[in-house]
Write an enzyme that holds these catalytic residues in place. Structure first.
Site, PDB file in Angstrom:
ATOM      1  N   ASP A  55      44.386  40.819  40.540  1.00 50.61           N
ATOM      2  CA  ASP A  55      45.699  40.323  40.932  1.00 50.61           C
ATOM      3  C   ASP A  55      46.649  40.132  39.758  1.00 50.61           C
ATOM      4  OD1 ASP A  55      44.638  38.176  39.660  1.00 50.61           O
ATOM      5  OD2 ASP A  55      44.863  36.768  41.298  1.00 50.61           O
ATOM      6  N   ARG A 239      50.519  33.509  43.575  1.00 54.42           N
ATOM      7  CA  ARG A 239      50.576  34.925  43.936  1.00 54.42           C
ATOM      8  C   ARG A 239      51.858  35.243  44.674  1.00 54.42           C
ATOM      9  NH1 ARG A 239      45.580  37.173  45.027  1.00 54.42           N
ATOM     10  NH2 ARG A 239      46.857  38.928  45.686  1.00 54.42           N
ATOM     11  N   TYR A 247      39.885  30.244  42.296  1.00 53.76           N
ATOM     12  CA  TYR A 247      38.531  30.568  41.860  1.00 53.76           C
ATOM     13  C   TYR A 247      37.788  29.243  41.747  1.00 53.76           C
ATOM     14  CZ  TYR A 247      39.896  35.273  40.245  1.00 53.76           C
ATOM     15  OH  TYR A 247      40.322  36.568  40.162  1.00 53.76           O
ATOM     16  N   PRO A 327      36.035  38.118  36.293  1.00 54.55           N
ATOM     17  CA  PRO A 327      37.467  38.335  36.530  1.00 54.55           C
ATOM     18  C   PRO A 327      38.338  37.200  36.006  1.00 54.55           C
ATOM     19  CG  PRO A 327      36.362  37.750  38.579  1.00 54.55           C
ATOM     20  CD  PRO A 327      35.335  37.682  37.504  1.00 54.55           C
TER      21      PRO A 327
HETATM   22  C1  LIG Z   1      37.653  38.884  42.842  1.00 55.68           C
HETATM   23  C2  LIG Z   1      38.132  39.795  41.779  1.00 55.68           C
HETATM   24  C3  LIG Z   1      39.224  39.421  41.054  1.00 55.68           C
HETATM   25  C4  LIG Z   1      39.687  40.202  40.033  1.00 55.68           C
HETATM   26  N1  LIG Z   1      40.781  39.777  39.340  1.00 55.68           N
HETATM   27  C5  LIG Z   1      41.276  40.569  38.376  1.00 55.68           C
HETATM   28  C6  LIG Z   1      42.495  40.248  37.731  1.00 55.68           C
HETATM   29  O1  LIG Z   1      43.117  39.237  38.009  1.00 55.68           O
HETATM   30  N2  LIG Z   1      42.960  41.081  36.798  1.00 55.68           N
HETATM   31  C7  LIG Z   1      42.312  42.209  36.481  1.00 55.68           C
HETATM   32  O2  LIG Z   1      42.785  42.929  35.605  1.00 55.68           O
HETATM   33  N3  LIG Z   1      41.158  42.565  37.071  1.00 55.68           N
HETATM   34  C8  LIG Z   1      40.617  41.770  38.014  1.00 55.68           C
HETATM   35  N4  LIG Z   1      39.489  42.145  38.676  1.00 55.68           N
HETATM   36  C9  LIG Z   1      38.781  43.349  38.270  1.00 55.68           C
HETATM   37  C10 LIG Z   1      39.378  44.586  38.863  1.00 55.68           C
HETATM   38  O3  LIG Z   1      39.389  44.553  40.275  1.00 55.68           O
HETATM   39  C11 LIG Z   1      38.596  45.794  38.412  1.00 55.68           C
HETATM   40  O4  LIG Z   1      38.282  45.655  37.058  1.00 55.68           O
HETATM   41  C12 LIG Z   1      39.407  47.046  38.624  1.00 55.68           C
HETATM   42  O5  LIG Z   1      39.628  47.251  39.983  1.00 55.68           O
HETATM   43  C13 LIG Z   1      38.684  48.228  38.044  1.00 55.68           C
HETATM   44  O6  LIG Z   1      39.399  49.389  38.336  1.00 55.68           O
HETATM   45  P1  LIG Z   1      38.650  50.767  38.425  1.00 55.68           P
HETATM   46  O7  LIG Z   1      39.669  51.744  38.871  1.00 55.68           O
HETATM   47  O8  LIG Z   1      37.913  51.029  37.188  1.00 55.68           O
HETATM   48  O9  LIG Z   1      37.524  50.558  39.537  1.00 55.68           O
HETATM   49  P2  LIG Z   1      37.667  50.221  41.076  1.00 55.68           P
HETATM   50  O10 LIG Z   1      38.857  49.416  41.365  1.00 55.68           O
HETATM   51  O11 LIG Z   1      36.344  49.699  41.484  1.00 55.68           O
HETATM   52  O12 LIG Z   1      37.900  51.644  41.722  1.00 55.68           O
HETATM   53  C14 LIG Z   1      36.873  52.592  41.826  1.00 55.68           C
HETATM   54  C15 LIG Z   1      37.177  53.492  42.993  1.00 55.68           C
HETATM   55  O13 LIG Z   1      36.201  54.514  43.056  1.00 55.68           O
HETATM   56  C16 LIG Z   1      35.811  54.672  44.390  1.00 55.68           C
HETATM   57  N5  LIG Z   1      34.452  55.235  44.390  1.00 55.68           N
HETATM   58  C17 LIG Z   1      33.301  54.613  44.102  1.00 55.68           C
HETATM   59  N6  LIG Z   1      32.280  55.469  44.167  1.00 55.68           N
HETATM   60  C18 LIG Z   1      32.797  56.664  44.535  1.00 55.68           C
HETATM   61  C19 LIG Z   1      32.237  57.928  44.764  1.00 55.68           C
HETATM   62  N7  LIG Z   1      30.908  58.152  44.669  1.00 55.68           N
HETATM   63  N8  LIG Z   1      33.061  58.940  45.097  1.00 55.68           N
HETATM   64  C20 LIG Z   1      34.405  58.742  45.215  1.00 55.68           C
HETATM   65  N9  LIG Z   1      34.983  57.554  45.001  1.00 55.68           N
HETATM   66  C21 LIG Z   1      34.181  56.521  44.655  1.00 55.68           C
HETATM   67  C22 LIG Z   1      35.878  53.297  44.982  1.00 55.68           C
HETATM   68  O14 LIG Z   1      35.977  53.340  46.393  1.00 55.68           O
HETATM   69  C23 LIG Z   1      37.129  52.749  44.323  1.00 55.68           C
HETATM   70  O15 LIG Z   1      38.283  53.013  45.048  1.00 55.68           O
HETATM   71  C24 LIG Z   1      39.017  41.411  39.725  1.00 55.68           C
HETATM   72  C25 LIG Z   1      37.928  41.825  40.480  1.00 55.68           C
HETATM   73  C26 LIG Z   1      37.491  41.034  41.520  1.00 55.68           C
HETATM   74  C27 LIG Z   1      36.332  41.496  42.347  1.00 55.68           C
END
Ligand SMILES: Cc1cc2nc3c(=O)[nH]c(=O)nc-3n(C[C@H](O)[C@H](O)[C@H](O)COP(=O)(O)OP(=O)(O)OC[C@H]3O[C@@H](n4cnc5c(N)ncnc54)[C@H](O)[C@@H]3O)c2cc1C
Length: 606
Positions: A55, A239, A247, A327
């Site tokens: 977020d 937000r 949290y 997070p």
């Molecule tokens: C409760 C919570 C709060 C958070 N708060 C924050 C915050 O305030 N600030 C912040 O910076 N971060 C925060 N985060 C962390 C943040 O959500 C993640 O670090 C971020 O989303 C990572 O981005 P990403 O694109 O690497 O991975 P993801 O967002 O996990 O995206 C990965 C994508 O790949 C897709 N995928 C997975 N496997 C496959 C496959 N085999 N084939 C095709 N697609 C696939 C998934 O469906 C997903 O859409 C928080 C996380 C949580 C759970």
């Protein structure tokens, strides 16, 4: 480099295939598509994240990726942090200890001295809409089922050595790619299938998170609030759309219950009411009643970094696929976006045949070190926030000081402004002494200059868009002196010769297909007539010349930027990379150093 396919063309031979359309994958797809790369992005989920998850955007992310207008319009600004601690005179109650700026502006010199909260899905939507404008869609409900790297052709720049078999809901297809980016999250299929191990450990801390619209008498519900009470810890984050996120630390039996497996093997997830009940005890004597709930989750914290970020510099991993942590510090989405932000321009330079493939090695070198620093920071923070607060020493100030001062001291890192890439082919620290206010390997510091021909004040960062071009900032000093103009003439000749080194048409204005832009910043105001006395190479367009002179603002120092950057009247040259980080500095007379910098990673023209 192939042209980007449109919807009707085949997408089975691409320059870059991205797996995963979270923040990391979307940043990569957007940046590559913008540079004209033939990119395809596949995603397991049928729709984007609708609620919850990350977020927050930190100041450096806001500076860097160029889609800020909508983030500002839709998001909520985070400017103040409030700390609450146990009230020593009223056992069981909390009281306000201190309110401070969320990011300490004097310390870190950000362009934006605040954060923005906006849920991950809304940020993904901004990327999706911009991709749509470039006719690029995410192929949803599609997963890879096999990946193979052809060792015989990995060093051939024109080969498509990575073969991936994808399945969408109806059929299987084979995609040949020059490069694959696994941005498929913490349980990355790509990472597992190219056998990159992660050194990960889990912590004993269990946390709940709930997004809701509150009715409350807690005074700081529209500020970031860190609360430590005799009953535990919680954090409140304001937000968009009147919501807050809470949290809350779950302890003892609660924590075990929250994560235990039900008889059918599924995790028992305590609902939002239950998480809020735990928060209520921490917030006492303040009360909170939900008007509506949007999302909730319970999680344990695991921390780890992948041992490598690439296989043969053909398959890369990015985002949560590389690093996992709590997070609490709001870093995951920012770190993930900044991974592919770092990788995308390097892929573009290699795909265009401008750079040799060694440039790609700097991705792991720079971003893995950052991830290691992030995990070290996160370990300290998670421990401090999660540690019990019940005993005397925690209540009387010692723990409180450590917690609050850690948050305060870490603002440079947590804002992203402190990211400092170590020396490499693209970070040459040799001449650091020439400008005390510019750190080679860090992002170009902010500052405002005035465009000479229309007196328009412009922020330096707006001169450095993420358009895949390197920028040479010619801090030309006082060009009203004839001796200095002579030095600038000699410099212009050498800049002209750089064209043959790069093999590129380097100075045609703003074309995204050019590799370099040259901008001139004078230390004094020139009469308009003198614009024409500058050598042509230093004024390729009327908009390329700036002065560090602010006479519209009485009382402001006349050469503010030169002073802040620590640049003397003789001027200097600063090379800024396409991602805004400073790559090298040289004196006006030492253009050889700039040539040397570029020749360490450029492909020699054929
Ligand atoms: C409760 C919570 C709060 C958070 N708060 C924050 C915050 O305030 N600030 C912040 O910076 N971060 C925060 N985060 C962390 C943040 O959500 C993640 O670090 C971020 O989303 C990572 O981005 P990403 O694109 O690497 O991975 P993801 O967002 O996990 O995206 C990965 C994508 O790949 C897709 N995928 C997975 N496997 C496959 C496959 N085999 N084939 C095709 N697609 C696939 C998934 O469906 C997903 O859409 C928080 C996380 C949580 C759970």
């Amino acid at each position: 480099m192939s042209l980007r396919p449109n919807a009707s063309e085949t997408r089975n031979t691409v320059d870059v295939l991205i797996v995963g359309a979270g923040p990391a994958g979307l940043m990569g797809a957007y940046a590559l598509a913008k540079a004209g790369v033939c990119v395809r992005i596949i995603e397991k989920r049928a729709t984007r994240v609708a609620v919850g998850h990350a977020d927050g955007l930190q100041p450096r992310t806001m500076e860097s990726y160029g889609l800020l207008d909508r983030v500002m319009k839709e998001g909520n600004q985070l400017r103040t942090a409030a700390f609450y601690n146990p009230n020593p005179n009223k056992p069981g109650e909390i009281q306000l200890s201190e309110r401070v700026p969320f990011f300490k502006p004097n310390m870190l010199d950000p362009r934006y001295d605040f954060g923005v909260t906006l849920h991950q899905g809304a940020i993904e939507q901004i990327f999706l809409d911009n991709m749509q404008d470039m006719d690029l869609q995410v192929d949803r409900s599609t997963i890879p089922i096999a990946i193979e790297v052809n060792e015989n052709s990995v060093s051939d720049p024109d080969a498509h050595p990575v073969t991936i078999k994808n399945v969408d809901s109806s059929e299987t297809e084979v995609v040949h790619a020059k490069y694959v980016v696994g941005a498929d999250g913490a349980h990355s299929w790509i990472r597992r299938n190219v056998q990159i191990p992660v050194d990960e450990s889990s912590t004993p801390y269990v946390w709940g998170v709930v997004d809701l619209v509150p009715e409350t008498d807690f005074p700081d519900f529209r500020n970031w609030a860190g609360i430590r009470s005799d009953s535990g810890s919680c954090m409140i984050i304001p937000r968009e759309r009147d919501m807050i996120r809470i949290y809350v630390q779950l302890e003892g039996q609660n924590a075990i219950d929250a994560t235990k497996e039900a008889a059918d093997g599924s995790k028992v997830k305590m609902g939002p009411e239950w998480i809020l009940d735990v928060a209520r005890k921490t917030l006492y004597p303040f009360t909170i009643v939900p008007k509506s709930f949007e999302w909730s989750s319970i999680y344990t914290i695991a921390q780890g970094v992948a041992s490598r970020y690439s296989v043969r510099d053909r398959v890369f991993i990015a985002g949560d696929a590389c690093h996992t942590h709590s997070p609490k510090a709001g870093q995951g989405m920012n770190a993930s976006i900044n991974d592919t932000y770092n990788l995308a321009w390097k892929l573009v330079w290699v795909l265009r045949g401008w750079s040799n493939r060694t440039l790609l090695k700097t991705y792991e070198f720079e971003r893995r070190q950052y991830a290691l620093d992030l995990i070290a920071f996160d370990k300290k923070l998670a421990k401090l926030i999660s540690e019990k607060t019940h005993n005397e020493s925690n209540v009387n100030g010692a723990m409180r000081t450590a917690y609050m001062s850690m948050i305060q001291k870490s603002t440079e890192f947590s804002s992203g402004i402190g990211v400092h890439y170590l020396p490499s082919d693209i970070v040459d620290i040799k001449n650091q002494g020439l400008a005390s206010g510019i750190v080679i390997g860090k992002r170009m510091p902010p500052g405002t200059v005035v465009r000479l021909l229309d007196f328009c004040p412009i922020h330096i960062h707006d001169l450095l868009p993420s358009d895949t071009r390197f920028k040479i900032l010619v801090f030309a000093g006082n060009a009203s002196s004839s001796a200095q103009r002579m030095r600038l003439q000699q410099l212009a000749v050498k800049i002209g010769n750089l064209r043959s080194l790069l093999g590129l048409d380097i100075l045609p204005g703003n074309s995204s297909q050019s590799g370099l832009d040259v901008l001139t910043i004078l230390s004094t105001k020139l009469e308009l007539a003198l614009f024409k006395e500058l050598p042509l190479k230093l004024r390729s367009h009327w908009s390329k010349v700036y002065v560090d002179y602010i006479d519209t603002n009485p009382g402001t120092d006349h050469i503010q930027v030169y002073q802040n950057y620590g640049i003397g009247v003789d001027g200097i040259l600063v090379v800024v990379r396409p991602d805004g980080y400073v790559g090298a500095i040289a004196t006006i007379d030492d253009f050889e150093h700039i040539k040397h910098y570029f020749s360490s990673f450029l492909e020699t023209p054929k």
